[in-house]
Design an enzyme around this catalytic site. Structure first.
Site, mmCIF file in Angstrom:
data_model
loop_
_atom_site.group_PDB
_atom_site.id
_atom_site.type_symbol
_atom_site.label_atom_id
_atom_site.label_comp_id
_atom_site.label_asym_id
_atom_site.label_seq_id
_atom_site.Cartn_x
_atom_site.Cartn_y
_atom_site.Cartn_z
ATOM 1 N N ASN A 13 -0.677 7.495 -2.066
ATOM 2 C CA ASN A 13 1.142 7.392 -1.047
ATOM 3 C C ASN A 13 2.218 6.247 -1.871
ATOM 4 O OD1 ASN A 13 3.251 7.962 0.494
ATOM 5 N ND2 ASN A 13 2.444 7.346 2.205
ATOM 6 N N GLU A 38 5.275 7.487 9.389
ATOM 7 C CA GLU A 38 5.998 6.666 9.668
ATOM 8 C C GLU A 38 7.545 7.173 9.882
ATOM 9 O OE1 GLU A 38 5.684 4.815 5.719
ATOM 10 O OE2 GLU A 38 4.130 3.153 6.528
ATOM 11 N N GLY A 42 -1.112 -0.483 6.530
ATOM 12 C CA GLY A 42 -0.783 -1.014 6.033
ATOM 13 C C GLY A 42 -0.316 -2.480 6.764
ATOM 14 N N GLU A 102 -5.236 8.847 9.760
ATOM 15 C CA GLU A 102 -4.373 7.745 9.959
ATOM 16 C C GLU A 102 -4.133 6.879 11.163
ATOM 17 O OE1 GLU A 102 -3.077 7.460 4.964
ATOM 18 O OE2 GLU A 102 -1.513 8.156 7.078
ATOM 19 N N LYS A 148 4.368 5.543 -0.875
ATOM 20 C CA LYS A 148 6.348 5.664 -0.125
ATOM 21 C C LYS A 148 7.207 5.745 -0.874
ATOM 22 C CE LYS A 148 2.746 3.498 3.040
ATOM 23 N NZ LYS A 148 2.320 3.230 4.003
ATOM 24 N N GLY A 207 -2.167 3.437 0.434
ATOM 25 C CA GLY A 207 -0.786 2.870 0.256
ATOM 26 C C GLY A 207 -0.973 2.057 -0.977
ATOM 27 N N GLY A 208 -0.501 0.567 0.075
ATOM 28 C CA GLY A 208 -0.717 -0.471 -0.643
ATOM 29 C C GLY A 208 -1.082 -0.086 -1.660
ATOM 30 N N SER A 243 -5.038 1.398 5.769
ATOM 31 C CA SER A 243 -5.757 -0.360 4.855
ATOM 32 C C SER A 243 -6.990 0.019 3.960
ATOM 33 C CB SER A 243 -5.740 -1.704 5.553
ATOM 34 O OG SER A 243 -4.572 -1.827 6.563
ATOM 35 N N HIS A 264 3.421 11.852 7.949
ATOM 36 C CA HIS A 264 2.836 10.675 7.823
ATOM 37 C C HIS A 264 3.637 10.401 9.409
ATOM 38 C CE1 HIS A 264 2.659 6.924 6.633
ATOM 39 N NE2 HIS A 264 1.569 7.028 5.493
HETATM 40 C C1 PEP Z 1 -0.395 5.165 4.437
HETATM 41 O O1 PEP Z 1 1.024 5.015 4.537
HETATM 42 O O2 PEP Z 1 -0.398 6.806 4.080
HETATM 43 C C2 PEP Z 1 -1.653 3.995 4.206
HETATM 44 C C3 PEP Z 1 -2.212 5.191 4.445
HETATM 45 O O3 PEP Z 1 -0.942 3.130 3.373
HETATM 46 P P1 PEP Z 1 -1.615 1.728 3.820
HETATM 47 O O4 PEP Z 1 -3.580 2.303 2.949
HETATM 48 O O5 PEP Z 1 -1.076 0.873 3.579
HETATM 49 O O6 PEP Z 1 -2.103 1.132 4.897
#
Ligand code: PEP
Length: 260
Positions: A9, A99, A175, A169, A11, A236-237, A215, A97
């Site tokens: 993802n 966010e 994040g 999640e 973002k 994500g990251g 994460s 999500h």
């Molecule tokens: C996400 O945004 O779906 C996510 C899991 O981000 P991160 O891996 O950065 O925690």
């Protein structure tokens, strides 16, 4: 057998050039990946979906949107419909999500409407659920998951369980660099699968891939994916770095080779 899914993802990251370059790099570095039951997905911003599709043409890497409108068409400025995504052959869309829930006040009912719209267009929803830190500390994790599942699946019927993916999640792990321990994650995933069994039956529950998100990175990916009910990651990251993303795809392949 369930599919293992490694989904990135992105973002609101990567512009057109960066998207094209990154996708070309992934295509080349993952060109020899043959594993059955492995799905590799990247989710760029709406506007860059055609760029990613073009750069990934001929590869097994699929593309996901990060959201979709709950409306079919019409006067909804700024929205993108499931029909528009289908017309670009976009196979997946993330919905719910945290966010979107946090910054756009998205409710379970809205997520349900989006899921319905996607299923009507044969697009696989990647439905995100998860508790906040305050909810976990108050011992409410399962109650929160249950109410999210009930709301997001209200009125939804499934045929096989392969047409929808859940991403668990925990909001406190997204994040933040804090990962749920493999035990915490497995417990939540088992709860979700059990709920699915009650709602849709054993076969659909067994078929559905449930991803962990929060994460995830190469250092914790193997341990998480080795858990019985964790079928990959929504990342994500760490999905923004080619080395990390490719490493996690290989972790998925090795989990499959160990009989996952
Ligand atoms: C996400 O945004 O779906 C996510 C899991 O981000 P991160 O891996 O950065 O925690």
């Amino acid at each position: 057998m369930r599919d293992i899914i490694i989904a990135g993802n992105w973002k609101m990251n990567k512009d057109a050039l960066q998207t094209a370059e990154f996708c070309r790099e992934l295509k080349s570095r993952l060109s020899d990946v043959k594993a059955e039951h492995l799905r590799v997905i990247v989710a760029p911003a709406f506007v860059l979906l055609p760029v990613a599709k073009g750069a990934l043409e001929g590869s097994r890497i699929e593309v996901s949107a990060q959201d979709v409108s709950s409306q079919a068409q019409g006067a909804f400025t700024g929205e993108v419909s499931a029909q528009m995504l289908a017309s670009l052959q976009v196979a997946y869309a993330i919905v719910g999500h945290s966010e979107r829930r946090q910054y756009h006040a998205e409710s379970n009912e809205l997520v349900r409407d989006k899921v319905q719209m996607l299923l009507q267009h044969q697009i696989t929803p990647i439905m995100c659920i998860g508790e906040t830190l305050a909810e976990r500390e108050a011992g409410e994790t399962e109650a929160v998951l249950e109410s999210q599942l009930a709301g997001c699946f209200d009125g939804i019927e499934l045929q096989t369980g392969k047409e929808l993916v859940i991403a668990y999640e925990p909001v406190w792990a997204i994040g933040t660099g804090k990962t749920a321990t493999s035990d915490q994650a497995q417990q939540a995933h088992a709860f979700i699968r059990n709920w699915l069994r009650g709602r849709f039956g054993a076969e659909i529950a067994a078929n559905m891939s449930i991803l962990y998100g929060g994460s995830m990175k190469p250092e914790n990916c193997e341990e998480l994916i080795s858990q019985a009910d964790i079928d990959g990651g929504l990342i994500g990251g760490a999905s923004l770095k080619a080395d990390d993303f490719v490493a996690m795809v290989h972790t998925g392949i090795s989990a499959l080779s160990k009989g996952k």
